[in-house]
Design a protein around this motif. Sequence first.
Motif, PDB file in Angstrom:
ATOM      1  N   ASN A   1       0.819  -1.211   0.000  1.00 57.68           N
ATOM      2  CA  ASN A   1       0.000   0.000   0.000  1.00 57.68           C
ATOM      3  C   ASN A   1       0.855   1.264   0.000  1.00 57.68           C
ATOM      4  O   ASN A   1       0.431   2.301  -0.491  1.00 57.68           O
ATOM      5  CB  ASN A   1      -0.940   0.032   1.203  1.00 57.68           C
ATOM      6  N   VAL A   2       2.030   1.182   0.560  1.00 60.76           N
ATOM      7  CA  VAL A   2       2.964   2.305   0.470  1.00 60.76           C
ATOM      8  C   VAL A   2       3.457   2.463  -0.964  1.00 60.76           C
ATOM      9  O   VAL A   2       3.547   3.575  -1.487  1.00 60.76           O
ATOM     10  CB  VAL A   2       4.153   2.109   1.438  1.00 60.76           C
TER      11      VAL A   2
ATOM     12  N   VAL B   1      10.855  -0.204  -0.078  1.00 61.04           N
ATOM     13  CA  VAL B   1      10.279   1.057   0.415  1.00 61.04           C
ATOM     14  C   VAL B   1      11.381   2.105   0.562  1.00 61.04           C
ATOM     15  O   VAL B   1      11.254   3.244   0.097  1.00 61.04           O
ATOM     16  CB  VAL B   1       9.556   0.839   1.758  1.00 61.04           C
ATOM     17  N   GLY B   2      12.473   1.740   1.219  1.00 58.78           N
ATOM     18  CA  GLY B   2      13.556   2.694   1.429  1.00 58.78           C
ATOM     19  C   GLY B   2      14.128   3.222   0.120  1.00 58.78           C
ATOM     20  O   GLY B   2      14.350   4.439  -0.032  1.00 58.78           O
TER      21      GLY B   2
ATOM     22  N   VAL C   1       8.348   6.952   7.878  1.00 53.80           N
ATOM     23  CA  VAL C   1       7.544   5.776   7.523  1.00 53.80           C
ATOM     24  C   VAL C   1       7.642   4.739   8.628  1.00 53.80           C
ATOM     25  O   VAL C   1       8.723   4.451   9.137  1.00 53.80           O
ATOM     26  CB  VAL C   1       7.981   5.184   6.165  1.00 53.80           C
ATOM     27  N   THR C   2       6.494   4.214   9.021  1.00 57.45           N
ATOM     28  CA  THR C   2       6.393   3.080   9.941  1.00 57.45           C
ATOM     29  C   THR C   2       5.557   2.027   9.232  1.00 57.45           C
ATOM     30  O   THR C   2       4.364   2.234   8.997  1.00 57.45           O
ATOM     31  CB  THR C   2       5.706   3.497  11.258  1.00 57.45           C
ATOM     32  N   ILE C   3       6.188   0.913   8.875  1.00 54.94           N
ATOM     33  CA  ILE C   3       5.505  -0.072   8.037  1.00 54.94           C
ATOM     34  C   ILE C   3       6.133  -1.449   8.246  1.00 54.94           C
ATOM     35  O   ILE C   3       7.253  -1.553   8.740  1.00 54.94           O
ATOM     36  CB  ILE C   3       5.557   0.349   6.537  1.00 54.94           C
TER      37      ILE C   3
ATOM     38  N   GLU D   1      13.053  -7.641   2.194  1.00 56.63           N
ATOM     39  CA  GLU D   1      13.229  -7.068   0.861  1.00 56.63           C
ATOM     40  C   GLU D   1      12.153  -6.024   0.572  1.00 56.63           C
ATOM     41  O   GLU D   1      12.428  -5.002  -0.089  1.00 56.63           O
ATOM     42  CB  GLU D   1      13.206  -8.159  -0.202  1.00 56.63           C
ATOM     43  N   SER D   2      10.933  -6.249   1.068  1.00 57.91           N
ATOM     44  CA  SER D   2       9.869  -5.258   0.879  1.00 57.91           C
ATOM     45  C   SER D   2      10.231  -3.941   1.557  1.00 57.91           C
ATOM     46  O   SER D   2      10.005  -2.855   1.004  1.00 57.91           O
ATOM     47  CB  SER D   2       8.551  -5.788   1.429  1.00 57.91           C
TER      48      SER D   2
END
Length: 254
Positions: free
Chosen positions: A60-61, A140-141, A85-87, A135-136
């Motif tokens: 979703n990010v 994001v990063g 970001v907190t995910i 890896e996800s």
Amino acid sequence: MTGRYVALGSSMAAGPGIRPRASGAPLAAGRSAGNYAHLVARQLSHDLVDVTFSGATTANVLTERQHGAPPQVSALTGAEDLVTVTIGGNDVGYVPYLVAAGLPAWVRSVPVVGRAVRGQLDVAARDAALAAVGESLRTVGRELRRRAPTARVLFVDYLTLVPPAGTAEVPFTEEQLHTAQRISDTLEQLTAAAAADTGCELVRAGDAGRAHHPWSDAPWTTRFGLPLPGRPAPLHPNAAGMRAVADLIIGQLA
């Protein structure tokens, strides 16, 4: 100090149930005007774009819509000074595992509902999700760095939800506590690695909150229980926790 600040993440960043609700936020987002992003923005006079959304995953990010809302990275324009970001917790079923563990054992035998509860308690499934989420998080990063090349990009990890073994009044078995702690520790390690590998910074909320678990004398997160209107969501940050995380972020930026 004025700058553009985009906040991304799941309910651990959104702050469901912490009053007041963020103006104009979708009801499903559970987005609070008292979450850490709003507190940071007010203190530093940043222009905040808060797209945190309860239930969000890394997908979703990055790429998937959520309740009609576009992927969260679409809020980035390249003019950002700050991104947080907190995910990752929803990717691995962290809070759903704790919720399932806290329910009475007989619920697992109820048709349909019981199957879902047993699925959340499946340790092998949690381990498989943990193996994939690293890896996800790195993706994001990398994407945040690509879209906001001049910003300070901060991964903010999860406040502590799991009490030490032997804590009184906890509705979890020792085995469940051990599994939950392993999920928490691994997610924390993977978040730190993703930040380091992609040139982002890390705010260690989990480390700062060790002594402020839900069953402590000064909790920053809430206990397992029924959701109540006007109250912070169970197994989520409370107002004190959001203030503490905001202070950590402000301290790091300084």
